[in-house]
Design an enzyme around this catalytic site. Sequence first.
Site, short mmCIF file in Angstrom:
data_model
loop_
_atom_site.label_atom_id
_atom_site.label_comp_id
_atom_site.label_asym_id
_atom_site.label_seq_id
_atom_site.Cartn_x
_atom_site.Cartn_y
_atom_site.Cartn_z
N ASP A 263 8.32 84.78 -94.37
CA ASP A 263 9.32 83.74 -94.09
C ASP A 263 10.35 84.29 -93.11
O ASP A 263 11.05 85.27 -93.42
CB ASP A 263 9.99 83.35 -95.42
CG ASP A 263 11.04 82.26 -95.23
OD1 ASP A 263 11.42 81.97 -94.08
OD2 ASP A 263 11.49 81.71 -96.25
N LYS A 308 16.88 72.97 -82.50
CA LYS A 308 16.32 71.60 -82.44
C LYS A 308 17.46 70.63 -82.73
O LYS A 308 18.23 70.83 -83.68
CB LYS A 308 15.21 71.43 -83.49
CG LYS A 308 14.24 72.61 -83.60
CD LYS A 308 13.25 72.67 -82.46
CE LYS A 308 12.44 73.96 -82.55
NZ LYS A 308 11.62 74.23 -81.38
C1 LIG Z 1 7.01 75.31 -82.58
S1 LIG Z 1 6.02 76.39 -83.48
C2 LIG Z 1 6.18 77.88 -82.59
C3 LIG Z 1 5.37 77.94 -81.36
C4 LIG Z 1 5.39 79.32 -80.75
N1 LIG Z 1 6.71 79.69 -80.25
C5 LIG Z 1 4.40 79.45 -79.61
O1 LIG Z 1 4.81 79.66 -78.48
O2 LIG Z 1 3.20 79.33 -79.83
C6 LIG Z 1 6.98 76.69 -84.89
C7 LIG Z 1 6.39 77.73 -85.81
O3 LIG Z 1 7.42 78.09 -86.73
C8 LIG Z 1 6.79 78.44 -87.94
N2 LIG Z 1 7.80 78.43 -88.99
C9 LIG Z 1 8.53 77.40 -89.44
N3 LIG Z 1 9.34 77.82 -90.44
C10 LIG Z 1 9.10 79.14 -90.61
C11 LIG Z 1 9.61 80.13 -91.48
N4 LIG Z 1 10.53 79.85 -92.38
N5 LIG Z 1 9.14 81.39 -91.35
C12 LIG Z 1 8.20 81.70 -90.42
N6 LIG Z 1 7.69 80.79 -89.57
C13 LIG Z 1 8.12 79.52 -89.67
C14 LIG Z 1 5.69 77.41 -88.08
O4 LIG Z 1 4.66 77.92 -88.93
C15 LIG Z 1 5.23 77.23 -86.64
O5 LIG Z 1 4.08 78.05 -86.39
#
Ligand SMILES: C[S@@+](CC[C@H](N)C(=O)[O-])C[C@H]1O[C@@H](n2cnc3c(N)ncnc32)[C@H](O)[C@@H]1O
Length: 353
Positions: A263, A308
């Site tokens: 996380d 966001k």
């Molecule tokens: C918009 S995507 C990221 C795309 C990435 N920057 C790329 O270039 O491919 C958002 C990511 O944040 C992750 N995410 C959301 N909350 C999270 C958390 N608490 N801990 C780790 N990852 C998290 C999701 O699993 C998702 O893969």
Amino acid sequence: MSSDALIGLCRPGFEPELAAEFTHQATELGHYGHAITERNTGIVRFVCAEAAALDAALRFDALIYARQKLLSIADLPNLDPKDRVSPVIAALQSHGGRYGELVVEHTDSDEGREFAALARGFGNALRPALRKPGWLTDKDDARKPRLHVLIHSGTHLRLATSRVGDSSPWPGGITRLRQPPNAPSRSAAKLDEALHTLLTDEERAALRHEGPNGVLRAVDLGAAPGGWTWVLLRAGLKVTAVDNGPLKDPVAGHAMVEHLRADGFRWQPPRPVDWMVCDMVEQPRRVAERMAQWFREGWCQNAIFNLKLPMKKRWDETQLCLDVFRAQAGPLKALKAKQLYHDREEITVFAKR
Ligand SMILES: C[S@@+](CC[C@H](N)C(=O)[O-])C[C@H]1O[C@@H](n2cnc3c(N)ncnc32)[C@H](O)[C@@H]1O
């Protein structure tokens, strides 16, 4: 010819945010005026008595919602489409300006984009006409201001100027970078744009310099499928990619990548890193607080993160999140925020301690 307004170009739909930002920033600098805009036009005009003084005081870098900042010098409505060059020459006659570059551009609205071909053609026609009297240098000269011709319509142009280093070098303020090849996601273009837009040349070059412990180390929070990690790898960094989701090739299994399924709001690095980037989709205030903690605890030297935006009160939320970050992060050497071309309902922040 007098300058009565600053012009800001923005992502269509974000005119209210840029209008609020112009008003806020101008007031802070002791200038009073009013913003004129229409929804989805991608342009805001901030009219004020001392526009040139405000232009000098209000740095482009300090504007979040402006892709471009210009000083309006003449409005040319009701033109004859058969000859748009002569009125431009006539308007510039009294100005006495000498320019190092000509940029003919349009807004990023649906209507504005229809003028892309006209912008190219008109630039080719106007350039020699400006060079003849010596108003435009033969080669681009960054020491002189740029002359901008903004195409509002086939019969309506606006002349404006900008200073190199205090405006976007790209027509319309739209960065045109090639998508990083083989990137696992289109998000890669966003971090690439952030590195080109928010960092100085020296800061970008420093990414490739080895530190006392070898190549620089980065953490990518919310890394999957790996677009941002890919950009960092290509810049020469070693990356810890934190995400419960899977990474895609060529990032998955890459020798310079450690993938941790954790996380991103709880995980902390075992030792400080040079860079942290974060693209986790979460409430912006929660992200701002967590990012501030990384700086306060000394876990990173530099960071690029996305906030966001909510659907409503986006300017209020922007200010609030940046205030929270500033208040909690501790001393910073740099803090810049922009809505990048590749940002939709979000902004991108660069911070450095
Ligand atoms: C918009 S995507 C990221 C795309 C990435 N920057 C790329 O270039 O491919 C958002 C990511 O944040 C992750 N995410 C959301 N909350 C999270 C958390 N608490 N801990 C780790 N990852 C998290 C999701 O699993 C998702 O893969």
